[in-house]
Design a protein around this motif. Structure first.
Motif, PDB file in Angstrom:
ATOM      1  N   ASN A 184      13.512 -25.550  64.615  1.00 56.04           N
ATOM      2  CA  ASN A 184      12.488 -25.707  63.926  1.00 56.04           C
ATOM      3  C   ASN A 184      11.521 -24.527  63.308  1.00 56.04           C
ATOM      4  N   VAL A 185      13.174 -24.148  63.073  1.00 60.75           N
ATOM      5  CA  VAL A 185      12.801 -22.572  61.732  1.00 60.75           C
ATOM      6  C   VAL A 185      13.445 -23.121  60.852  1.00 60.75           C
ATOM      7  N   SER A 186      14.319 -24.010  61.033  1.00 60.94           N
ATOM      8  CA  SER A 186      15.057 -24.050  58.989  1.00 60.94           C
ATOM      9  C   SER A 186      13.944 -25.263  59.001  1.00 60.94           C
ATOM     10  N   ILE A 187      13.211 -25.996  59.706  1.00 66.21           N
ATOM     11  CA  ILE A 187      12.631 -26.840  59.261  1.00 66.21           C
ATOM     12  C   ILE A 187      10.703 -26.109  58.525  1.00 66.21           C
ATOM     13  N   ALA A 188      10.917 -25.369  59.436  1.00 70.13           N
ATOM     14  CA  ALA A 188       8.602 -24.681  58.736  1.00 70.13           C
ATOM     15  C   ALA A 188       9.779 -24.019  57.147  1.00 70.13           C
ATOM     16  N   ALA A 189      10.701 -23.558  57.418  1.00 65.25           N
ATOM     17  CA  ALA A 189      11.476 -22.740  55.750  1.00 65.25           C
ATOM     18  C   ALA A 189      11.679 -24.409  54.628  1.00 65.25           C
ATOM     19  N   LEU A 190      12.045 -25.026  55.244  1.00 66.34           N
ATOM     20  CA  LEU A 190      11.993 -26.253  54.238  1.00 66.34           C
ATOM     21  C   LEU A 190      10.373 -26.897  53.738  1.00 66.34           C
ATOM     22  N   ASN A 191       9.795 -26.994  55.083  1.00 67.71           N
ATOM     23  CA  ASN A 191       8.488 -27.021  54.471  1.00 67.71           C
ATOM     24  C   ASN A 191       7.448 -25.901  53.525  1.00 67.71           C
ATOM     25  N   THR A 192       7.986 -24.805  54.208  1.00 67.01           N
ATOM     26  CA  THR A 192       7.538 -23.487  52.971  1.00 67.01           C
ATOM     27  C   THR A 192       7.768 -23.547  51.755  1.00 67.01           C
ATOM     28  N   GLU A 211      15.824 -26.616  39.607  1.00 62.84           N
ATOM     29  CA  GLU A 211      16.130 -27.956  39.938  1.00 62.84           C
ATOM     30  C   GLU A 211      17.049 -27.710  41.294  1.00 62.84           C
ATOM     31  N   LEU A 212      17.476 -26.560  41.541  1.00 62.63           N
ATOM     32  CA  LEU A 212      18.378 -26.206  42.528  1.00 62.63           C
ATOM     33  C   LEU A 212      18.116 -25.893  43.683  1.00 62.63           C
ATOM     34  N   ILE A 213      16.977 -25.749  43.720  1.00 60.82           N
ATOM     35  CA  ILE A 213      16.216 -25.397  44.717  1.00 60.82           C
ATOM     36  C   ILE A 213      15.478 -26.604  45.339  1.00 60.82           C
ATOM     37  N   LYS A 214      15.357 -27.480  44.152  1.00 58.65           N
ATOM     38  CA  LYS A 214      14.837 -28.960  44.614  1.00 58.65           C
ATOM     39  C   LYS A 214      15.526 -29.975  45.105  1.00 58.65           C
ATOM     40  N   SER A 215      17.138 -29.566  44.789  1.00 60.01           N
ATOM     41  CA  SER A 215      18.054 -29.852  45.451  1.00 60.01           C
ATOM     42  C   SER A 215      18.315 -29.630  47.066  1.00 60.01           C
ATOM     43  N   ILE A 216      18.252 -28.928  46.808  1.00 64.97           N
ATOM     44  CA  ILE A 216      18.771 -28.024  48.149  1.00 64.97           C
ATOM     45  C   ILE A 216      18.007 -28.310  49.431  1.00 64.97           C
ATOM     46  N   ILE A 217      16.393 -29.151  48.894  1.00 64.32           N
ATOM     47  CA  ILE A 217      15.625 -28.686  50.057  1.00 64.32           C
ATOM     48  C   ILE A 217      15.555 -30.530  50.498  1.00 64.32           C
ATOM     49  N   ILE A 225      17.178 -21.214  55.968  1.00 59.37           N
ATOM     50  CA  ILE A 225      16.909 -22.917  55.968  1.00 59.37           C
ATOM     51  C   ILE A 225      18.460 -22.798  56.997  1.00 59.37           C
ATOM     52  N   ASP A 226      19.054 -22.247  57.415  1.00 59.16           N
ATOM     53  CA  ASP A 226      20.437 -21.941  57.751  1.00 59.16           C
ATOM     54  C   ASP A 226      20.146 -21.696  59.590  1.00 59.16           C
TER      55      ASP A 226
END
Length: 148
Positions: A75-83, A92-98, A69-70
């Motif tokens: 484009n790489v960070s967006i692809a990681a976010l989408n995945t 919940e932590l991962i959901k809030s980070i996303i 993500i960082d």
């Protein structure tokens, strides 16, 4: 066999895996190879690997995706976010980070749009207001005055 050789060439830093190799790794569920490509590949390989991990769907790859993500390439960070979003984790932590990262990406895109629109407005200079013309007019007026 060919994709195994290409993976070893990739590990030896002699070449980058092709899109076909990454698709083969998706078909064979080679999560470790995709994670390695996500960490050590060039920007296109990292983006393809992040998108490929979405199809494999292993929760064990979440820590690697959180690091991706960082990435300095957007484009790489967006692809990681989408995945990460499509893996559908219950944490919940991962959901809030996303959620925060998606807001960050949205803010970046809005900022770029504002800068593009500001550039268009910045160059609306009327020809009759240029400083060189003003100084020329001022010199002409001084020459018309009588000398004391």
């Amino acid at each position: 066999m060919f994709y195994q050789i290409s993976y070893w060439f990739f590990k030896l830093k002699l070449s980058q895996p092709s899109e076909n190799a990454i698709n083969y790794w998706i078909d064979t569920n080679a999560v470790n190879k995709l994670e390695y490509a996500l960490i050590h590949g060039n920007y296109k390989t990292r983006q393809l690997a992040a998108e490929a991990l979405e199809f494999v769907g292993q929760p064990s790859s979440i820590p690697v995706l959180l690091v991706a993500i960082d990435d300095k390439i957007q484009n790489v960070s967006i692809a990681a976010l989408n995945t990460l979003e499509r893996l559908g984790t219950k944490d919940e932590l991962i959901k809030s980070i996303i959620r925060k990262r998606f807001n960050w990406v949205k803010n970046l895109r809005d900022k770029e749009e504002r800068q593009k629109s500001a550039k268009v407005k910045k160059h609306n200079i009327y020809r009759w207001e240029r400083t060189s013309k003003k100084s020329f007019e001022m010199v002409k007026e001084r020459l018309k005055r009588p000398i004391r």
